[in-house]
Design a protein around this motif. Structure first.
Motif, mmCIF file in Angstrom:
data_model
loop_
_atom_site.group_PDB
_atom_site.id
_atom_site.type_symbol
_atom_site.label_atom_id
_atom_site.label_comp_id
_atom_site.label_asym_id
_atom_site.label_seq_id
_atom_site.Cartn_x
_atom_site.Cartn_y
_atom_site.Cartn_z
ATOM 1 N N GLU A 98 -34.850 78.292 -113.922
ATOM 2 C CA GLU A 98 -34.990 78.055 -115.355
ATOM 3 C C GLU A 98 -34.219 76.807 -115.787
ATOM 4 O O GLU A 98 -34.622 76.102 -116.714
ATOM 5 C CB GLU A 98 -34.512 79.278 -116.140
ATOM 6 C CG GLU A 98 -35.450 80.471 -116.009
ATOM 7 C CD GLU A 98 -34.920 81.702 -116.709
ATOM 8 O OE1 GLU A 98 -33.678 81.843 -116.814
ATOM 9 O OE2 GLU A 98 -35.733 82.529 -117.143
ATOM 10 N N ALA A 99 -33.093 76.530 -115.115
ATOM 11 C CA ALA A 99 -32.302 75.336 -115.456
ATOM 12 C C ALA A 99 -33.002 74.057 -115.011
ATOM 13 O O ALA A 99 -32.745 72.984 -115.551
ATOM 14 C CB ALA A 99 -30.920 75.427 -114.814
ATOM 15 N N GLY A 100 -33.888 74.180 -114.022
ATOM 16 C CA GLY A 100 -34.604 73.004 -113.534
ATOM 17 C C GLY A 100 -34.232 72.601 -112.122
ATOM 18 O O GLY A 100 -34.591 71.515 -111.663
ATOM 19 N N ALA A 101 -33.505 73.483 -111.398
ATOM 20 C CA ALA A 101 -33.135 73.178 -110.014
ATOM 21 C C ALA A 101 -34.324 73.413 -109.089
ATOM 22 O O ALA A 101 -35.198 74.234 -109.374
ATOM 23 C CB ALA A 101 -31.953 74.040 -109.580
ATOM 24 N N GLN A 102 -34.346 72.683 -107.983
ATOM 25 C CA GLN A 102 -35.416 72.854 -106.998
ATOM 26 C C GLN A 102 -35.021 73.815 -105.876
ATOM 27 O O GLN A 102 -35.877 74.316 -105.165
ATOM 28 C CB GLN A 102 -35.790 71.499 -106.373
ATOM 29 C CG GLN A 102 -36.671 70.630 -107.232
ATOM 30 C CD GLN A 102 -35.981 70.141 -108.487
ATOM 31 O OE1 GLN A 102 -34.787 69.871 -108.484
ATOM 32 N NE2 GLN A 102 -36.728 70.025 -109.560
ATOM 33 N N GLY A 103 -33.722 74.043 -105.707
ATOM 34 C CA GLY A 103 -33.294 74.881 -104.598
ATOM 35 C C GLY A 103 -32.082 75.717 -104.948
ATOM 36 O O GLY A 103 -31.321 75.406 -105.863
ATOM 37 N N PHE A 104 -31.916 76.782 -104.199
ATOM 38 C CA PHE A 104 -30.788 77.692 -104.358
ATOM 39 C C PHE A 104 -30.426 78.171 -102.961
ATOM 40 O O PHE A 104 -31.299 78.571 -102.196
ATOM 41 C CB PHE A 104 -31.195 78.868 -105.242
ATOM 42 C CG PHE A 104 -30.178 79.969 -105.306
ATOM 43 C CD1 PHE A 104 -29.165 79.953 -106.253
ATOM 44 C CD2 PHE A 104 -30.229 81.026 -104.424
ATOM 45 C CE1 PHE A 104 -28.232 80.975 -106.314
ATOM 46 C CE2 PHE A 104 -29.300 82.046 -104.468
ATOM 47 C CZ PHE A 104 -28.291 82.015 -105.424
ATOM 48 N N LEU A 105 -29.161 78.096 -102.614
ATOM 49 C CA LEU A 105 -28.749 78.454 -101.256
ATOM 50 C C LEU A 105 -27.357 79.061 -101.270
ATOM 51 O O LEU A 105 -26.473 78.574 -101.983
ATOM 52 C CB LEU A 105 -28.752 77.203 -100.362
ATOM 53 C CG LEU A 105 -28.762 77.408 -98.844
ATOM 54 C CD1 LEU A 105 -30.057 78.062 -98.393
ATOM 55 C CD2 LEU A 105 -28.574 76.073 -98.136
#
Length: 212
Positions: A98-105
């Motif tokens: 929702e914030a606009g990030a492309q990845g989460f790790l």
């Protein structure tokens, strides 16, 4: 030979920054061009050292990872961001999207998973949930390993990753800016391609086949 992927790093813990700096130095296809101890300092550094991919801790004093992404998008900067955290909170992937990030790790991912994440977002892909590690893949290996009937689009892979996070069609629709009905159609197509009857089996097979 392709130029290295330029990386900018934000983390408030000096030991973490040092560790990631040393790790990235071991991969010639990556180049660390800027680092900072909070989001605002990294925003300032990017004016002098443009990056191809940004790695940022989520929880930092001052401007945190979510704030950093929002600030980038607000000024029209579409540089892919991979958010890192030690906290395995089920809401974080959706908040990151929702914030606009492309990845989460998660920070306990292997070096290979981190490099894979960097390379994939640099190529325009989206990783909306933690990249499964090999032990996770082994634990959830699905008995049916027949190849899908068709290839998956980037959008379908993104939706599969959100399915893996346990999100509902309504939550997925909000994260990827589609209607709930359109997401339902995507999920149906995904099940058909994988030859599975439900979402759980689809996720397990997708992990087993390394689609996600």
């Amino acid at each position: 030979m392709s130029p290295p992927i330029r990386i900018a790093l934000a983390d408030d813990q000096a030991l973490v920054r040092s560790g990631l700096t040393a790790l990235l130095a071991g991969f010639p296809q990556l180049q660390l061009v800027a680092q900072a101890d909070d989001g605002q300092a990294l925003l300032d550094a990017l004016a002098l050292a443009p990056a191809d991919v940004i790695l940022s801790d989520i929880r930092m004093p001052g401007l945190d990872g979510f704030g950093l992404v929002r600030a980038l998008r607000a000024r029209g900067d579409a540089t892919p961001v991979v958010l890192l955290t030690t906290f395995d909170d089920e809401d974080l992937p959706l908040r990151a999207a929702e914030a606009g990030a492309q990845g989460f790790l998660l920070k306990d991912a292997s070096p290979e998973d981190l490099v894979e994440a960097i390379e994939r977002v640099a190529n325009g892909e989206t990783l909306l949930s933690p990249v499964p590690t090999d032990p996770v893949r082994a634990r959830y290996a699905y008995r049916d390993q027949a190849e899908p009937t068709d290839t998956f689009t980037e959008r379908e892979v993104a939706i599969l990753r959100l399915l893996a996070g346990g999100y509902s069609n309504k939550e997925i629709a909000r994260a990827v800016f589609l209607s709930e009905g359109t997401v339902k159609n995507y999920v149906s197509d995904i099940l058909d391609k994988l030859g599975t009857r439900d979402r759980t089996r689809a996720v397990l097979k997708a992990i087993t086949l390394r689609i996600i």
